[in-house]
Write an enzyme that holds these catalytic residues in place. Structure first.
Site, PDB file in Angstrom:
ATOM      1  N   LYS A  90       0.810  -1.229   0.000  1.00  0.00           N
ATOM      2  CA  LYS A  90       0.000   0.000   0.000  1.00  0.00           C
ATOM      3  C   LYS A  90       0.838   1.272   0.000  1.00  0.00           C
ATOM      4  O   LYS A  90       0.424   2.295  -0.518  1.00  0.00           O
ATOM      5  CB  LYS A  90      -0.950  -0.009   1.191  1.00  0.00           C
ATOM      6  CG  LYS A  90      -2.076  -1.022   1.008  1.00  0.00           C
ATOM      7  CD  LYS A  90      -3.264  -0.702   1.862  1.00  0.00           C
ATOM      8  CE  LYS A  90      -4.468  -1.530   1.460  1.00  0.00           C
ATOM      9  NZ  LYS A  90      -4.359  -2.940   1.923  1.00  0.00           N
ATOM     10  N   GLU A 112      -9.693   6.807   3.511  1.00  0.00           N
ATOM     11  CA  GLU A 112     -10.579   5.848   4.172  1.00  0.00           C
ATOM     12  C   GLU A 112      -9.728   4.647   4.551  1.00  0.00           C
ATOM     13  O   GLU A 112      -8.680   4.408   3.943  1.00  0.00           O
ATOM     14  CB  GLU A 112     -11.687   5.402   3.203  1.00  0.00           C
ATOM     15  CG  GLU A 112     -11.312   4.255   2.254  1.00  0.00           C
ATOM     16  CD  GLU A 112     -10.216   4.580   1.221  1.00  0.00           C
ATOM     17  OE1 GLU A 112      -9.972   5.777   0.980  1.00  0.00           O
ATOM     18  OE2 GLU A 112      -9.602   3.633   0.675  1.00  0.00           O
ATOM     19  N   SER A 378       1.408  -9.902  -0.900  1.00  0.00           N
ATOM     20  CA  SER A 378       1.092  -8.472  -0.783  1.00  0.00           C
ATOM     21  C   SER A 378       1.482  -7.866   0.552  1.00  0.00           C
ATOM     22  O   SER A 378       1.747  -6.671   0.636  1.00  0.00           O
ATOM     23  CB  SER A 378      -0.394  -8.254  -1.046  1.00  0.00           C
ATOM     24  OG  SER A 378      -1.182  -9.097  -0.226  1.00  0.00           O
TER      25      SER A 378
HETATM   26  C1  LIG Z   1      -5.195  -3.931   1.561  1.00  0.00           C
HETATM   27  C2  LIG Z   1      -4.516  -5.191   1.294  1.00  0.00           C
HETATM   28  C3  LIG Z   1      -4.922  -6.037   0.237  1.00  0.00           C
HETATM   29  C4  LIG Z   1      -6.106  -5.763  -0.623  1.00  0.00           C
HETATM   30  O1  LIG Z   1      -6.048  -4.611  -1.373  1.00  0.00           O
HETATM   31  P1  LIG Z   1      -5.788  -4.603  -2.951  1.00  0.00           P
HETATM   32  O2  LIG Z   1      -6.079  -3.200  -3.331  1.00  0.00           O
HETATM   33  O3  LIG Z   1      -6.726  -5.575  -3.573  1.00  0.00           O
HETATM   34  O4  LIG Z   1      -4.372  -4.970  -3.161  1.00  0.00           O
HETATM   35  C5  LIG Z   1      -4.180  -7.179  -0.008  1.00  0.00           C
HETATM   36  N1  LIG Z   1      -3.117  -7.508   0.766  1.00  0.00           N
HETATM   37  C6  LIG Z   1      -2.717  -6.726   1.791  1.00  0.00           C
HETATM   38  C7  LIG Z   1      -1.535  -7.160   2.595  1.00  0.00           C
HETATM   39  C8  LIG Z   1      -3.397  -5.553   2.106  1.00  0.00           C
HETATM   40  O5  LIG Z   1      -2.984  -4.796   3.124  1.00  0.00           O
END
Ligand SMILES: *Cc1c(COP(=O)(O)O)cnc(C)c1O
Length: 395
Positions: A90, A112, A378
């Site tokens: 993020k 948000e 992610s």
């Molecule tokens: C917020 C988040 C997501 C989901 O958000 P996307 O916009 O779909 O990437 C996925 N993995 C992690 C670790 C997150 O913090």
């Protein structure tokens, strides 16, 4: 050839657009006219690259997982977004957007947040740039995610608990849009995923595309070819997935596998499997697939993973699913938890619950022998430890 990029009107096929109240027309138009020019400027590129390198810690490693590779009979690499500062992808987006906001002369930032990850990433860059920051967060989430609330406050952000609706992400987003309507001139709204009115999905996708630019280079170094056979990512709003596939959208040698949150099962009435269950509608500024009742009331999403329980999905992904460019599977809570414990025990990496959905998706496909796969991890699992402690004995 299929068109996968946004068109001049802000659409991906039938999805996208900008459905906004009149009062926001100016600031959305200003952003639309400015973002590409700013992102292509020398000053932006230098600042963005330097911060990604020295502050975030990029490039994130591309790690060959022997365990997963042996288990699935494919060559599986993990793109380690979990190693970024603040623990997920993020921050790539919030750094880029705050630089754009600064360039546009904005003096105040709003955001948000659901679980608080985007709120923390936004509060972080606001501290870095010394800009005032207000984060809207559903009251239910404020109570569930005390550590993230405290982190944001430590960094100087104001966290506003939202008490409308179910008091979760959808309601927090409504409140952030309301704030923006009252301060359209001096405020930039940092949206946390590839959602919202055009140009946000394109803007966020481009900022996250650093993920696939690095994959290309790293694969070239490690494998002597700059593309994988398959990319795998989880989708909440779609930003880490968009970043992962961005460079490969038009490359049909590369298959795309996306994992959405099946909760207690797609048919259980308790899931966030928007692509499986959704129908077209407008939410938070764009036309996309939504979980809704027949008369258009948004259905409350559910997932064990707070980052995936959004009732919509980015218009990019709605389009990729509709055209068949991406294959989308729904992963249940149980499957995600099992995959998370397995990676933890076999590789010594505790993944975020969202990322565990991508890991579990590996079970759902058959790989060609030696197939080259890149899966985006992610985020890291620190924020999910309580959930993991609760379920550990069951797996
Ligand atoms: C917020 C988040 C997501 C989901 O958000 P996307 O916009 O779909 O990437 C996925 N993995 C992690 C670790 C997150 O913090």
């Amino acid at each position: 050839m299929q068109q996968f990029r946004v068109n001049e009107r802000g659409y991906y096929g039938q999805f996208g657009g900008a459905f906004i109240p009149e009062i926001l027309h100016r600031c959305v138009t200003d952003l639309r006219e400015a973002y590409l020019r700013i992102m292509e400027s020398e000053r932006f590129r230098q600042d963005f690259d330097q911060l990604l390198r020295d502050y975030v810690g990029r490039p994130s490693p591309l790690y060959y997982s022997r365990q997963l590779s042996e288990r699935y009979g494919a060559k599986i690499y993990l793109k380690r977004e979990d190693l970024n500062h603040t623990g997920a992808h993020k921050i790539n987006n919030t750094i880029g957007q705050i630089l754009i906001a600064r360039e546009m002369g904005k003096r105040r930032i709003i955001a948000e947040t659901g679980a608080g990850q985007h709120g923390v990433a936004t509060a972080t860059v606001c501290a870095l740039m010394q800009m005032p920051c207000v984060v809207y967060m559903g009251k239910t989430d404020v109570e569930r995610q005390q550590v993230n609330v405290k982190k944001m406050e430590m960094m100087g952000a104001t966290v506003v608990p939202v008490t409308s609706g179910n008091m979760t992400l959808k309601d927090a987003t409504n409140e952030a849009i309301r704030d923006w309507c009252s301060h359209p001139d001096d405020t930039h709204y940092i949206i946390g995923s590839t959602i919202g009115p055009h140009p946000y999905p394109d803007l966020v996708g481009r900022l996250q595309s650093v993920i696939s630019k690095e994959i290309k280079q790293q694969l070239q170094e490690k494998e002597g070819r700059g593309y994988p056979d398959r990319l795998v990512a989880c989708v909440g709003g779609g930003s880490n997935a968009a970043g992962t596939i961005y460079e490969y959208l038009e490359d049909d040698r590369v298959a795309i596998l996306l994992a959405e949150a099946g909760g207690r099962g797609v048919e259980s009435g308790e899931s966030a499997a928007t692509i499986h269950l959704g129908s077209a509608g407008v939410l938070h500024g764009c036309r996309t697939l939504l979980m809704q009742t027949e008369d258009g009331q948004i259905t409350e999403p559910y997932s064990v993973s707070a980052g995936l329980d959004y009732p919509g999905i980015g218009p990019i992904h709605a389009h990729l699913a509709e055209t068949g460019r991406a294959h989308v599977v729904a992963i249940t809570d149980e499957e995600a938890l099992r995959a998370a414990f397995e990676l933890t025990r076999r590789e010594g990496i505790i993944p975020a619950l969202e990322s565990a959905h991508a890991l579990a998706a590996l079970e759902k496909v058959t790989f060609a022998p030696g197939e080259l796969v890149v899966l985006t991890l992610s985020g890291r699992g620190d924020k999910d430890l309580e959930t993991y402690f609760k379920y550990e004995k069951d797996f």
